[in-house]
Write an enzyme that holds these catalytic residues in place. Structure first.
Site, PDB file in Angstrom:
ATOM      1  N   GLY A 252      17.612 -18.494  -9.424  1.00 43.51           N
ATOM      2  CA  GLY A 252      17.109 -17.124  -9.540  1.00 43.51           C
ATOM      3  C   GLY A 252      15.661 -17.121 -10.024  1.00 43.51           C
ATOM      4  O   GLY A 252      14.829 -16.356  -9.532  1.00 43.51           O
ATOM      5  N   ASP A 253      15.359 -17.993 -10.975  1.00 47.70           N
ATOM      6  CA  ASP A 253      13.984 -18.097 -11.483  1.00 47.70           C
ATOM      7  C   ASP A 253      13.047 -18.540 -10.352  1.00 47.70           C
ATOM      8  O   ASP A 253      11.908 -18.068 -10.244  1.00 47.70           O
ATOM      9  CB  ASP A 253      13.900 -19.115 -12.625  1.00 47.70           C
ATOM     10  CG  ASP A 253      14.863 -18.785 -13.754  1.00 47.70           C
ATOM     11  OD1 ASP A 253      15.221 -17.606 -13.899  1.00 47.70           O
ATOM     12  OD2 ASP A 253      15.270 -19.722 -14.475  1.00 47.70           O
TER      13      ASP A 253
HETATM   14  N1  LIG Z   1      24.705 -22.880  -3.662  1.00 45.34           N
HETATM   15  C1  LIG Z   1      23.599 -22.381  -3.115  1.00 45.34           C
HETATM   16  N2  LIG Z   1      23.268 -22.705  -1.847  1.00 45.34           N
HETATM   17  C2  LIG Z   1      22.161 -22.205  -1.249  1.00 45.34           C
HETATM   18  N3  LIG Z   1      21.314 -21.358  -1.861  1.00 45.34           N
HETATM   19  C3  LIG Z   1      21.573 -20.986  -3.131  1.00 45.34           C
HETATM   20  C4  LIG Z   1      22.727 -21.476  -3.832  1.00 45.34           C
HETATM   21  N4  LIG Z   1      22.736 -20.943  -5.069  1.00 45.34           N
HETATM   22  C5  LIG Z   1      21.636 -20.142  -5.154  1.00 45.34           C
HETATM   23  N5  LIG Z   1      20.944 -20.160  -3.982  1.00 45.34           N
HETATM   24  C6  LIG Z   1      19.707 -19.387  -3.675  1.00 45.34           C
HETATM   25  O1  LIG Z   1      19.119 -18.963  -4.885  1.00 45.34           O
HETATM   26  C7  LIG Z   1      19.100 -17.532  -4.973  1.00 45.34           C
HETATM   27  C8  LIG Z   1      19.302 -17.107  -6.421  1.00 45.34           C
HETATM   28  O2  LIG Z   1      20.526 -17.629  -6.886  1.00 45.34           O
HETATM   29  P1  LIG Z   1      21.456 -16.905  -7.958  1.00 45.34           P
HETATM   30  O3  LIG Z   1      21.959 -15.608  -7.435  1.00 45.34           O
HETATM   31  O4  LIG Z   1      22.469 -17.912  -8.377  1.00 45.34           O
HETATM   32  O5  LIG Z   1      20.408 -16.610  -9.133  1.00 45.34           O
HETATM   33  P2  LIG Z   1      20.621 -16.498 -10.724  1.00 45.34           P
HETATM   34  O6  LIG Z   1      22.063 -16.273 -11.037  1.00 45.34           O
HETATM   35  O7  LIG Z   1      19.664 -15.477 -11.190  1.00 45.34           O
HETATM   36  O8  LIG Z   1      20.155 -17.952 -11.214  1.00 45.34           O
HETATM   37  P3  LIG Z   1      19.383 -18.389 -12.567  1.00 45.34           P
HETATM   38  O9  LIG Z   1      19.394 -17.211 -13.518  1.00 45.34           O
HETATM   39  O10 LIG Z   1      20.109 -19.603 -13.047  1.00 45.34           O
HETATM   40  O11 LIG Z   1      17.986 -18.749 -12.188  1.00 45.34           O
HETATM   41  C9  LIG Z   1      20.185 -17.071  -4.003  1.00 45.34           C
HETATM   42  O12 LIG Z   1      19.948 -15.733  -3.558  1.00 45.34           O
HETATM   43  C10 LIG Z   1      20.063 -18.111  -2.894  1.00 45.34           C
HETATM   44  O13 LIG Z   1      18.952 -17.793  -2.046  1.00 45.34           O
HETATM   45 MG   LIG Z   2      18.925 -15.275 -13.144  1.00 47.63          MG
END
Ligand SMILES: Nc1ncnc2c1ncn2[C@@H]1O[C@H](COP(=O)(O)OP(=O)(O)OP(=O)(O)O)[C@@H](O)[C@H]1O
Ligand SMILES: [Mg+2]
Length: 311
Positions: A252-253
């Site tokens: 996400g970051d």
């Molecule tokens: N298993 C995966 N395979 C492919 N792309 C992924 C995967 N996990 C995350 N992504 C990519 O990363 C983006 C952000 O992931 P996610 O929704 O998990 O963010 P987050 O929960 O805010 O993460 P964090 O807070 O740890 O940075 C997703 O929209 C996707 O594009």
């Molecule tokens: Mg996040």
């Protein structure tokens, strides 16, 4: 220039422990990797890797604070932190075959009201000349819950767009001041709306409501299921490429960092989402947080399709 705000920075220590983990014994660490931690610093590393100019800011203190600045110097990331009396925290992540990742997060030092005041007074000067400001993560003890709102107001008065990526009350408070973009994940969205998100229809409705409230770009990230973006130009969706993820922490970051770069470059909404998704998924293929291999990015970028949905 993009400025990233990390108020609750840390020294992140990744310990690799081989073999069986046994509580109540002495465990030997096979390898240790220290990095400048905190969500906004992951964002900063990604911006730098994308080839854009970045400056990191927030609070640092004590010897750990000095070490954090040294680690950023090594990564050639410019920084301008407000120094506080307390010591910057350390966070330990134990990487082990059986338990994968076990994190120990220190609470962090208290930031005094005068230190917060100094940061706020310095903020206009800090972000002068920035094209985008990103604000990420939690805040240390002692800081007012509405600080992100204040930062957004300052940036707004200087016509600088803000990307806000946080959770809970901080997100709720920050939204009142209408950042240019928010990027909650599914859990953060559920907490924000205080209701269960059952399907893609719920996600879309929630995103549209947020966008109508005055947020220019609303992105809901859905981990391995991709992301949805709602803006004036329409609703855009993308599936994440199918891949063997190595470490999804910080995806996400990475997405936030890439969106900041896309915004600075003046990309169109669908280009922004394609670029940010490719960077975020490439981060999932790297063992390190806030990191990606450019070759992996290019391969994924070619694969990712952004669809425009009818509203
Ligand atoms: N298993 C995966 N395979 C492919 N792309 C992924 C995967 N996990 C995350 N992504 C990519 O990363 C983006 C952000 O992931 P996610 O929704 O998990 O963010 P987050 O929960 O805010 O993460 P964090 O807070 O740890 O940075 C997703 O929209 C996707 O594009
Ligand atoms: Mg996040």
């Amino acid at each position: 220039m993009i400025t990233t705000v990390t108020l609750n920075a840390s020294i992140d220590k990744a310990y690799t422990v081989n073999g069986k983990m046994k509580n109540g014994t002495v465990m030997r660490v096979a390898a240790c990797r220290n990095s400048a931690g905190g969500k906004g610093l992951n964002v900063a590393r990604i911006i730098k890797l994308c080839g854009a100019e970045v400056k990191a800011t927030g609070f640092v203190g004590g010897y750990n604070g000095k070490y954090l600045e040294h680690l950023l110097d090594e990564d050639q990331i410019a920084h301008d932190f407000t120094e506080v009396q307390g010591e910057t925290r350390s966070c330990i992540n134990i990487l082990n075959e059986e338990f994968k990742s076990t994190e120990y997060l220190e609470p962090g030092c208290r930031v005094e009201p005068e230190e917060e005041k100094l940061f706020l007074e310095h903020f206009p000067q800090l972000i002068a000349g920035s094209s985008v400001v990103t604000i990420s993560g939690s805040i240390p003890e002692g800081i007012q819950q509405d600080i992100y709102g204040k930062l957004i107001q300052i940036a707004d008065s200087m016509s600088i767009p803000v990307i806000l990526d946080t959770s809970g009350e901080l997100l709720k408070n920050g939204l009142k001041h209408k950042p240019a973009m928010v990027k909650p994940n599914r859990d953060e969205l559920e907490i924000l709306l205080n209701k269960k998100i059952e399907d893609s229809r719920d996600i879309l409705e929630a995103a549209e409501e947020l966008q109508r409230s005055g947020i220019r770009y609303v992105v809901i990230s859905l981990g391995g299921d991709g992301a949805v973006m709602v803006c004036d130009e329409g609703v855009f969706r993308t599936q994440a490429p199918k891949l063997e993820a190595v470490n999804t922490v910080g995806c996400g970051d990475s997405m936030v960092g890439a969106f900041a770069v896309a915004m600075e470059k003046g990309m169109k909404p669908e280009e922004m989402l394609k670029f940010a998704s490719a960077v975020a998924s490439a981060n999932a293929m790297s063992p390190h947080t806030g990191d990606f291999d450019p070759a992996v990015f290019h391969r994924l970028f070619a694969e990712i399709i952004v669809e425009k949905a009818a509203i």
